[in-house]
Design a protein around this motif. Sequence first.
Motif, PDB file in Angstrom:
ATOM      1  N   LYS A  23       4.089  13.109   3.536  1.00 31.34           N
ATOM      2  CA  LYS A  23       2.457  12.664   3.264  1.00 31.34           C
ATOM      3  C   LYS A  23       2.176  11.224   3.042  1.00 31.34           C
ATOM      4  O   LYS A  23       1.990  11.402   1.684  1.00 31.34           O
ATOM      5  CB  LYS A  23       1.747  13.805   3.028  1.00 31.34           C
ATOM      6  N   GLY A  24       1.423  10.911   3.589  1.00 27.15           N
ATOM      7  CA  GLY A  24       0.767   9.196   3.037  1.00 27.15           C
ATOM      8  C   GLY A  24       1.399   8.271   2.968  1.00 27.15           C
ATOM      9  O   GLY A  24       0.939   7.348   2.802  1.00 27.15           O
ATOM     10  N   HIS A  25       2.765   8.726   3.176  1.00 27.54           N
ATOM     11  CA  HIS A  25       3.729   7.576   3.319  1.00 27.54           C
ATOM     12  C   HIS A  25       4.480   7.512   4.701  1.00 27.54           C
ATOM     13  O   HIS A  25       5.226   6.708   4.713  1.00 27.54           O
ATOM     14  CB  HIS A  25       4.902   7.467   2.506  1.00 27.54           C
ATOM     15  N   GLY A  77       2.417   2.629  -4.379  1.00 29.57           N
ATOM     16  CA  GLY A  77       1.464   2.753  -5.665  1.00 29.57           C
ATOM     17  C   GLY A  77       1.297   2.477  -6.781  1.00 29.57           C
ATOM     18  O   GLY A  77       1.029   2.982  -8.339  1.00 29.57           O
ATOM     19  N   VAL A 103      -2.084  -5.975   5.409  1.00 31.23           N
ATOM     20  CA  VAL A 103      -0.695  -5.314   5.348  1.00 31.23           C
ATOM     21  C   VAL A 103      -0.036  -6.778   7.154  1.00 31.23           C
ATOM     22  O   VAL A 103       0.952  -6.609   6.907  1.00 31.23           O
ATOM     23  CB  VAL A 103      -0.149  -4.004   5.459  1.00 31.23           C
ATOM     24  N   ALA A 130      -3.679   8.905   4.688  1.00 21.03           N
ATOM     25  CA  ALA A 130      -2.749   8.210   3.808  1.00 21.03           C
ATOM     26  C   ALA A 130      -2.746   8.722   2.393  1.00 21.03           C
ATOM     27  O   ALA A 130      -2.687   9.933   2.337  1.00 21.03           O
ATOM     28  CB  ALA A 130      -3.696   6.499   3.880  1.00 21.03           C
ATOM     29  N   THR A 131      -2.816   8.141   1.781  1.00 23.22           N
ATOM     30  CA  THR A 131      -3.004   8.479   0.402  1.00 23.22           C
ATOM     31  C   THR A 131      -4.301   8.788  -0.376  1.00 23.22           C
ATOM     32  O   THR A 131      -5.272   7.442   0.397  1.00 23.22           O
ATOM     33  CB  THR A 131      -2.339   7.991  -0.799  1.00 23.22           C
ATOM     34  N   LEU A 132      -4.574   8.803  -1.522  1.00 19.71           N
ATOM     35  CA  LEU A 132      -6.082   9.016  -2.568  1.00 19.71           C
ATOM     36  C   LEU A 132      -6.367   8.237  -2.372  1.00 19.71           C
ATOM     37  O   LEU A 132      -7.333   7.208  -2.374  1.00 19.71           O
ATOM     38  CB  LEU A 132      -6.011   9.325  -3.425  1.00 19.71           C
ATOM     39  N   GLN A 133      -5.043   6.602  -2.951  1.00 18.20           N
ATOM     40  CA  GLN A 133      -6.024   5.447  -3.555  1.00 18.20           C
ATOM     41  C   GLN A 133      -6.296   4.287  -2.036  1.00 18.20           C
ATOM     42  O   GLN A 133      -7.463   3.847  -1.793  1.00 18.20           O
ATOM     43  CB  GLN A 133      -4.866   5.004  -3.945  1.00 18.20           C
ATOM     44  N   LEU A 134      -5.174   4.791  -1.064  1.00 21.12           N
ATOM     45  CA  LEU A 134      -6.012   3.946   0.550  1.00 21.12           C
ATOM     46  C   LEU A 134      -6.998   4.619   1.159  1.00 21.12           C
ATOM     47  O   LEU A 134      -8.267   3.981   1.131  1.00 21.12           O
ATOM     48  CB  LEU A 134      -5.219   4.134   1.173  1.00 21.12           C
ATOM     49  N   SER A 155      -3.509   6.308 -12.276  1.00 15.88           N
ATOM     50  CA  SER A 155      -3.716   7.495 -10.842  1.00 15.88           C
ATOM     51  C   SER A 155      -4.235   8.907 -11.856  1.00 15.88           C
ATOM     52  O   SER A 155      -4.359   9.632 -11.542  1.00 15.88           O
ATOM     53  CB  SER A 155      -2.954   8.262  -9.921  1.00 15.88           C
ATOM     54  N   GLU A 213      -0.432  11.518  -4.527  1.00 15.92           N
ATOM     55  CA  GLU A 213       0.026  11.543  -3.301  1.00 15.92           C
ATOM     56  C   GLU A 213       0.473   9.732  -3.145  1.00 15.92           C
ATOM     57  O   GLU A 213       1.724  10.209  -2.615  1.00 15.92           O
ATOM     58  CB  GLU A 213      -0.222  12.046  -2.596  1.00 15.92           C
ATOM     59  N   GLY A 214      -0.410   9.156  -3.981  1.00 19.10           N
ATOM     60  CA  GLY A 214      -0.201   7.510  -3.940  1.00 19.10           C
ATOM     61  C   GLY A 214       0.984   6.614  -4.486  1.00 19.10           C
ATOM     62  O   GLY A 214       0.951   6.205  -4.546  1.00 19.10           O
ATOM     63  N   ASN A 215       1.544   8.047  -5.179  1.00 21.29           N
ATOM     64  CA  ASN A 215       3.128   6.997  -5.977  1.00 21.29           C
ATOM     65  C   ASN A 215       3.874   7.380  -5.557  1.00 21.29           C
ATOM     66  O   ASN A 215       4.381   8.961  -6.647  1.00 21.29           O
ATOM     67  CB  ASN A 215       1.917   7.315  -7.783  1.00 21.29           C
ATOM     68  N   PHE A 216       5.052   6.784  -5.432  1.00 20.88           N
ATOM     69  CA  PHE A 216       6.077   7.141  -5.589  1.00 20.88           C
ATOM     70  C   PHE A 216       6.937   6.565  -6.744  1.00 20.88           C
ATOM     71  O   PHE A 216       6.841   6.220  -7.918  1.00 20.88           O
ATOM     72  CB  PHE A 216       6.895   6.036  -4.894  1.00 20.88           C
ATOM     73  N   THR A 258      -7.037  -2.569   4.537  1.00 17.64           N
ATOM     74  CA  THR A 258      -6.268  -1.433   4.340  1.00 17.64           C
ATOM     75  C   THR A 258      -4.605  -1.491   5.110  1.00 17.64           C
ATOM     76  O   THR A 258      -3.437  -1.260   5.331  1.00 17.64           O
ATOM     77  CB  THR A 258      -5.594   0.104   4.174  1.00 17.64           C
ATOM     78  N   GLY A 266       0.966  -1.135   0.215  1.00 15.38           N
ATOM     79  CA  GLY A 266       0.117   0.005   0.003  1.00 15.38           C
ATOM     80  C   GLY A 266       0.923   1.580  -0.009  1.00 15.38           C
ATOM     81  O   GLY A 266       0.315   2.050  -0.053  1.00 15.38           O
ATOM     82  N   GLU A 267       1.791   1.343  -0.099  1.00 11.44           N
ATOM     83  CA  GLU A 267       3.090   2.141  -0.020  1.00 11.44           C
ATOM     84  C   GLU A 267       2.902   3.322  -1.118  1.00 11.44           C
ATOM     85  O   GLU A 267       3.725   4.258  -1.485  1.00 11.44           O
ATOM     86  CB  GLU A 267       3.914   2.009   1.236  1.00 11.44           C
ATOM     87  N   GLY A 299      -2.946  14.603  -6.123  1.00 13.40           N
ATOM     88  CA  GLY A 299      -3.716  13.486  -6.991  1.00 13.40           C
ATOM     89  C   GLY A 299      -2.833  12.461  -7.346  1.00 13.40           C
ATOM     90  O   GLY A 299      -3.129  11.121  -7.468  1.00 13.40           O
TER      91      GLY A 299
END
Lengths: 164, 272
Positions: free
Chosen positions: B190-192, A46, B38, B102-106, A109, A130-133, B34, A43-44, A128
């Motif tokens: 943020k989020g991570h 993306g 994990v 967290a993040t948008l996806q989560l 995304s 934010e969840g993708n490294f 989520t 989940g970290e 938008g």
Amino acid sequence: MIRITVTINGERYEREVAEHRTLLHFLRNDLGLTGTKEGCGAGECGACTIIMDGRAVNSCLVLAAEADGAELETIEGAAAGGELSAIQQAFHDNHAVQCGFCTPGMVMSATDLLRRNPNPSREEIIDGIEGNFCRCTGYQQIIEAIEAAARAAGAAAGKGSDHA
Amino acid sequence: MLHAFSYVAPRSLDELLAFLSSHGDDTRVFSGGTDLFVNIRSGLVSPQYVADLKTVPGLREISFTGQEGLSIGACATVNELLAHETVCERYPVLRIAGEELATLQLRNRATVVGNIVTASPCGDMTSPLLCLGTDVVLVSARGERRIPLGEFITGVKTTQIAADEIVSRLIVSTDRIDASGGYRKLKRIKGHDLGVVAVALVRAANTMLVAISSAAPTPVLLPEFDARTPVAEIQKSAQAAISPIDDVRCTSEYRRFMVDVYIRRLMEEVPA
Ligand SMILES: Cc1cc2nc3c(=O)[nH]c(=O)nc-3n(C[C@H](O)[C@H](O)[C@H](O)COP(=O)(O)OP(=O)(O)OC[C@H]3O[C@@H](n4cnc5c(N)ncnc54)[C@H](O)[C@@H]3O)c2cc1C
Ligand code: FES
Ligand code: FES
């Protein structure tokens, strides 16, 4: 094992799947749709982002069993008819791809973002994704690519209709 | 890879509760997954069954009535909470804190109730819900009970929930409806990253509520303050109530320092 039916990029699949199989492993290992990547599996990062029933999700934290009946969109569906999507083209033109590992998730995304918000500000683009490294680009080129894709879509829409 | 477990998709609440009556000890219920997946992945928990709450009808609703307050169903996601008009207008602190989670996806999967049941010292929804006054509704085949959130969470990742129970919903009181609020969370990315320390503040007509997370085994709600209480007094009360630890993310000294900084900033930022 349980039997599930999912629609992926408009195509229906009916399969037996182990109950503890993640959706990510189902896509990659059972269906051979390896465009969706596995980075962290937790989940970290993306890299595994897909669109499920209209929402971006981390497919590593969803069970395949949970997707029974769902509509999924993955990177394999982006280049419809072999033509790059506007977002893919913009990633290409703006050098938003280096190693490419984050790219499928980034494109999904970005697709989700531009559907919700066709004219995002720079801040909104940053939120938008934010969840993708991305470990390569430093994000600037990715942000510029999404800006360019939004502009291109705006221009195309403007051409296609009487009112701007 | 996850260990081999069975996936249970109950078609009704009765079916789920009957299943939990006999298999509760070997089962984890989940909604967003989520936290659960994990934890399964890292070997922290290894249930024989995972039961999906999303297949149970009627658990997803967010609704508001003047008598009861705001009801948040077990399967309501954080993004659904953020999109809810009454929440944004009448319980602004929930929106501000939810955006930090967290993040948008989560957030598209993560639920508010899952965040509470996980009972992490740094859960982002707990502090604002404590400030607003929230009850947890638990159901099992034995019946229903309703307990205040502050009593529901008993320690680091522990709650009062029994093996055959689920949380069906949260009820946020109307006591601090329309109160202004703020939430400040210190994190590296943020989020991570988990919150290093966070403070929620709610300002109602004549009173002020402050809750602090990641600074004690459970989020801490300070006693209600009069609206004119000076900053220094609130900071003093906070310092006496928290017991932060040194860990990989920072020292306890830094956590104490930042709690004071955030209390001051929130008092300046949140309109009376
Ligand atoms: C990369 C990453 C970043 C994260 N960042 C944050 C963050 O910034 N802030 C934060 O607060 N959290 C964060 N989290 C944690 C998590 O996303 C949240 O706690 C989320 O709200 C959990 O909701 P869920 O529905 O996914 O829970 P689930 O995983 O479905 O459930 C969590 C736990 O609660 C139990 N449970 C869930 N619902 C019920 C119910 N109705 N009745 C009884 N038991 C129940 C489950 O058995 C499980 O033990 C993060 C997680 C990840 C993976
Ligand atoms: S592989 Fe799913 S978030 Fe990293
Ligand atoms: S291009 Fe290598 S991780 Fe983004």
